[in-house]
Scaffold this motif. Structure first.
Motif, PDB file in Angstrom:
ATOM      1  N   ALA A   1      -1.756 -16.714  44.649  1.00 41.33           N
ATOM      2  CA  ALA A   1      -2.454 -18.005  44.724  1.00 41.33           C
ATOM      3  C   ALA A   1      -2.914 -18.466  43.352  1.00 41.33           C
ATOM      4  N   ALA A   2      -3.248 -17.530  42.477  1.00 41.56           N
ATOM      5  CA  ALA A   2      -3.773 -17.872  41.153  1.00 41.56           C
ATOM      6  C   ALA A   2      -2.684 -18.106  40.118  1.00 41.56           C
ATOM      7  N   LEU A   3      -1.447 -17.684  40.416  1.00 44.42           N
ATOM      8  CA  LEU A   3      -0.412 -17.721  39.386  1.00 44.42           C
ATOM      9  C   LEU A   3       0.816 -18.555  39.734  1.00 44.42           C
ATOM     10  N   LEU A   4       1.129 -18.706  41.017  1.00 43.39           N
ATOM     11  CA  LEU A   4       2.373 -19.374  41.386  1.00 43.39           C
ATOM     12  C   LEU A   4       2.190 -20.881  41.509  1.00 43.39           C
ATOM     13  N   ASP A   5       3.299 -21.578  41.688  1.00 41.34           N
ATOM     14  CA  ASP A   5       3.306 -23.035  41.817  1.00 41.34           C
ATOM     15  C   ASP A   5       3.702 -23.440  43.228  1.00 41.34           C
ATOM     16  N   GLY A   6       3.321 -24.650  43.590  1.00 40.82           N
ATOM     17  CA  GLY A   6       3.819 -25.277  44.801  1.00 40.82           C
ATOM     18  C   GLY A   6       3.490 -24.541  46.083  1.00 40.82           C
ATOM     19  N   GLU A   7       4.448 -24.586  47.006  1.00 43.89           N
ATOM     20  CA  GLU A   7       4.230 -24.042  48.339  1.00 43.89           C
ATOM     21  C   GLU A   7       3.929 -22.550  48.321  1.00 43.89           C
ATOM     22  N   ALA A   8       4.520 -21.813  47.388  1.00 40.32           N
ATOM     23  CA  ALA A   8       4.258 -20.378  47.312  1.00 40.32           C
ATOM     24  C   ALA A   8       2.779 -20.105  47.030  1.00 40.32           C
ATOM     25  N   ALA A   9       2.187 -20.899  46.135  1.00 40.31           N
ATOM     26  CA  ALA A   9       0.758 -20.737  45.831  1.00 40.31           C
ATOM     27  C   ALA A   9      -0.094 -21.166  47.016  1.00 40.31           C
ATOM     28  N   PHE A  10       0.265 -22.313  47.641  1.00 36.96           N
ATOM     29  CA  PHE A  10      -0.515 -22.808  48.787  1.00 36.96           C
ATOM     30  C   PHE A  10      -0.505 -21.804  49.935  1.00 36.96           C
ATOM     31  N   GLN A  11       0.674 -21.249  50.208  1.00 34.28           N
ATOM     32  CA  GLN A  11       0.787 -20.298  51.307  1.00 34.28           C
ATOM     33  C   GLN A  11      -0.038 -19.042  51.037  1.00 34.28           C
ATOM     34  N   ALA A  12       0.023 -18.549  49.809  1.00 29.19           N
ATOM     35  CA  ALA A  12      -0.764 -17.364  49.458  1.00 29.19           C
ATOM     36  C   ALA A  12      -2.257 -17.658  49.549  1.00 29.19           C
ATOM     37  N   TRP A  13      -2.658 -18.856  49.094  1.00 28.78           N
ATOM     38  CA  TRP A  13      -4.068 -19.245  49.156  1.00 28.78           C
ATOM     39  C   TRP A  13      -4.554 -19.314  50.593  1.00 28.78           C
ATOM     40  N   ARG A  14      -3.777 -19.962  51.454  1.00 29.29           N
ATOM     41  CA  ARG A  14      -4.186 -20.091  52.847  1.00 29.29           C
ATOM     42  C   ARG A  14      -4.298 -18.735  53.523  1.00 29.29           C
ATOM     43  N   GLN A  15      -3.358 -17.855  53.233  1.00 34.63           N
ATOM     44  CA  GLN A  15      -3.384 -16.531  53.857  1.00 34.63           C
ATOM     45  C   GLN A  15      -4.543 -15.704  53.320  1.00 34.63           C
ATOM     46  N   TRP A  16      -4.746 -15.759  51.985  1.00 35.28           N
ATOM     47  CA  TRP A  16      -5.846 -14.984  51.383  1.00 35.28           C
ATOM     48  C   TRP A  16      -7.187 -15.467  51.924  1.00 35.28           C
ATOM     49  N   TYR A  17      -7.373 -16.765  51.958  1.00 39.82           N
ATOM     50  CA  TYR A  17      -8.640 -17.306  52.459  1.00 39.82           C
ATOM     51  C   TYR A  17      -8.770 -17.042  53.957  1.00 39.82           C
ATOM     52  N   GLY A  18      -7.681 -17.152  54.702  1.00 42.49           N
ATOM     53  CA  GLY A  18      -7.710 -16.906  56.135  1.00 42.49           C
ATOM     54  C   GLY A  18      -8.030 -15.468  56.488  1.00 42.49           C
ATOM     55  N   GLU A  19      -7.740 -14.542  55.570  1.00 45.14           N
ATOM     56  CA  GLU A  19      -8.075 -13.135  55.782  1.00 45.14           C
ATOM     57  C   GLU A  19      -9.430 -12.778  55.171  1.00 45.14           C
ATOM     58  N   ASN A  20     -10.280 -13.797  55.017  1.00 44.03           N
ATOM     59  CA  ASN A  20     -11.648 -13.623  54.504  1.00 44.03           C
ATOM     60  C   ASN A  20     -11.670 -13.061  53.089  1.00 44.03           C
ATOM     61  N   GLY A  21     -10.733 -13.543  52.256  1.00 44.38           N
ATOM     62  CA  GLY A  21     -10.682 -13.064  50.883  1.00 44.38           C
ATOM     63  C   GLY A  21     -11.983 -13.263  50.130  1.00 44.38           C
ATOM     64  N   MET A  22     -12.661 -14.384  50.363  1.00 39.07           N
ATOM     65  CA  MET A  22     -13.919 -14.639  49.661  1.00 39.07           C
ATOM     66  C   MET A  22     -15.034 -13.711  50.115  1.00 39.07           C
ATOM     67  N   GLU A  23     -14.902 -13.156  51.302  1.00 36.59           N
ATOM     68  CA  GLU A  23     -15.924 -12.234  51.815  1.00 36.59           C
ATOM     69  C   GLU A  23     -15.575 -10.785  51.541  1.00 36.59           C
ATOM     70  N   ARG A  24     -14.373 -10.532  51.046  1.00 38.08           N
ATOM     71  CA  ARG A  24     -13.931  -9.149  50.822  1.00 38.08           C
ATOM     72  C   ARG A  24     -13.629  -8.912  49.347  1.00 38.08           C
ATOM     73  N   LEU A  25     -14.324  -9.603  48.491  1.00 38.26           N
ATOM     74  CA  LEU A  25     -14.066  -9.504  47.057  1.00 38.26           C
ATOM     75  C   LEU A  25     -14.460  -8.141  46.498  1.00 38.26           C
ATOM     76  N   ASP A  26     -13.600  -7.582  45.666  1.00 36.42           N
ATOM     77  CA  ASP A  26     -13.966  -6.446  44.830  1.00 36.42           C
ATOM     78  C   ASP A  26     -14.137  -6.981  43.407  1.00 36.42           C
ATOM     79  N   HIS A  27     -14.587  -6.128  42.503  1.00 32.63           N
ATOM     80  CA  HIS A  27     -14.873  -6.602  41.142  1.00 32.63           C
ATOM     81  C   HIS A  27     -13.614  -7.101  40.434  1.00 32.63           C
ATOM     82  N   GLY A  28     -12.501  -6.390  40.655  1.00 32.79           N
ATOM     83  CA  GLY A  28     -11.266  -6.828  40.017  1.00 32.79           C
ATOM     84  C   GLY A  28     -10.827  -8.195  40.499  1.00 32.79           C
ATOM     85  N   SER A  29     -10.967  -8.445  41.798  1.00 29.88           N
ATOM     86  CA  SER A  29     -10.574  -9.740  42.353  1.00 29.88           C
ATOM     87  C   SER A  29     -11.514 -10.856  41.910  1.00 29.88           C
ATOM     88  N   PHE A  30     -12.805 -10.560  41.826  1.00 34.30           N
ATOM     89  CA  PHE A  30     -13.759 -11.598  41.417  1.00 34.30           C
ATOM     90  C   PHE A  30     -13.417 -12.143  40.035  1.00 34.30           C
TER      91      PHE A  30
END
Length: 383
Positions: free
Chosen positions: A25-54
């Protein structure tokens, strides 16, 4: 960071599936980035942050913003990016006098990691958070630099009983220093943890490029060497999940031309073929980064010794989970990679000295006590 929960780091070598979604989500372009973002956020990525991800969130914001993504969380991400930019700028300004002090003594410097990457390879300095200044000095000026830092109020973060000599510089690649203001400097005499042998950094210095840090003229690694540095540090087990190396490597490859023959030649010379090759393979297969066929052909022609394979395999696991025998082999392997002594007797004495460093004991006879204590602990953990 208000409202965000940072979980304890789990550690590892490869990015986890959730971390990989964030990278995409942070590196790709277009639909590939959007799809990764939606999946990461949908899997509670913002609530499951580790230090490396933050540490990737400023880059996530920049990538989504430039692609006009609309989402309520974008306001929070924008604030994280802005805070990282401000903190990096303030930190650089506060650390600049220490770099000036080293230069004032006539000691050349070469900046590593965030201080150079954020300025030369990312779109702005806020995309690559940093919390210290990584400074490489010539190996022959190391002890002088250590004394200079001490004279100006800097102290080693880990101050054990072991007192390092110039002949011990192959035992490690850096020392951390802090001052009364809570600032940190990571002083390097070797750029790479895995290449601490005498003269290992001559090629880095010879082909380094100029840069400025807060108005101070210094140097940094050329782009090809930056890529080697990122990959070589990436695929080793670490308590903080090792995900930022991938973003650093992609930033270098997108912003600069890579000399692929140089890359394969240097990795062979420094016995870094496996970590660099596997790092590039991960970037190509998981982050859709283009690596030319000639680079893979170059790697295919290189010979990799059994000791390099074993060393690399041991670096994939946390040492505290290894058996006493495997741990000893890992420790000896770390010594062997960079040993300076040539005769068998000299190597034995140097290895005992290395064990003093490893266990941070002052006298040779204490090595045997430390070895007995260490083995007892390992056996109890395995029971």
């Amino acid at each position: 960071m208000d409202g965000l929960r940072i979980s304890d780091p789990n550690g590892g070598c490869q990015p986890t599936p959730l971390q990989e979604l964030l990278l995409r989500a942070a590196l790709l372009d277009g639909e590939a980035a959007f799809q990764a973002w939606r999946q990461w956020y949908g899997e509670n990525g913002m609530e499951r942050l580790d230090h490396g991800s933050f540490r990737l969130l400023p880059l996530l914001y920049w990538n989504l913003h430039r692609q006009a993504v609309q989402h309520p969380i974008m306001g929070i991400l924008k604030g994280i990016h802005r805070r990282a930019w401000v903190e990096n700028r303030l930190l650089a300004r506060r650390l600049a006098p220490a770099l000036e002090t080293i230069h004032g003594a006539g000691i050349p410097t070469l900046l590593l990691k965030g201080a150079s990457l954020g300025r030369l390879h990312y779109a702005d300095v806020g995309l690559r958070p940093m919390n210290d200044l990584d400074v490489l000095v010539p190996e022959g000026r190391t002890m002088e630099t250590i004394r200079l830092l001490h004279d100006h109020g800097w102290r080693q973060t880990a101050q054990g009983n072991f007192r390092m000599r110039e002949s011990d510089l192959s035992f490690r690649h850096s020392l951390q220093f802090f001052n009364t203001e809570g600032l940190e400097i990571d002083l390097h005499w070797h750029a790479l943890y895995l290449a601490c042998f005498e003269g290992a950094d001559e090629v880095f210095w010879r082909d380094s490029i100029p840069m400025e840090f807060e108005g101070i003229s210094t140097r940094t690694l050329c782009p090809t060497d930056q890529l080697i540095h990122a990959c070589a540090h990436g695929l080793m087990w670490c308590e903080i999940p090792p995900v930022r190396w991938a973003a650093d490597a992609v930033a270098v490859m997108r912003s600069s031309e890579i000399d692929w023959p140089r890359l394969t030649s240097l990795t062979e010379q420094m016995r870094l073929v496996l970590p660099v090759q596997e790092g590039l393979r991960y970037l190509a297969e998981s982050l859709d980064v283009g690596v030319p066929a000639a680079a893979w052909d170059g790697f295919a022609e290189l010979e990799i010794s059994r000791s390099e394979i074993l060393d690399y395999q041991r670096l994939q696991n946390p040492m505290q989970l290894q058996s006493p025998l495997d741990t000893f082999r890992a420790v000896y392997g770390r010594y062997r990679r960079n040993a300076r002594a040539r005769s068998p007797l000299a190597r034995l004495g140097e290895f005992v000295r290395f064990l003093q460093f490893h266990w941070q004991v002052e006298n040779t006879w204490q090595v045997w006590l430390a070895a007995f204590h260490w083995a007892s602990l390992r056996l109890r953990r395995m029971a």
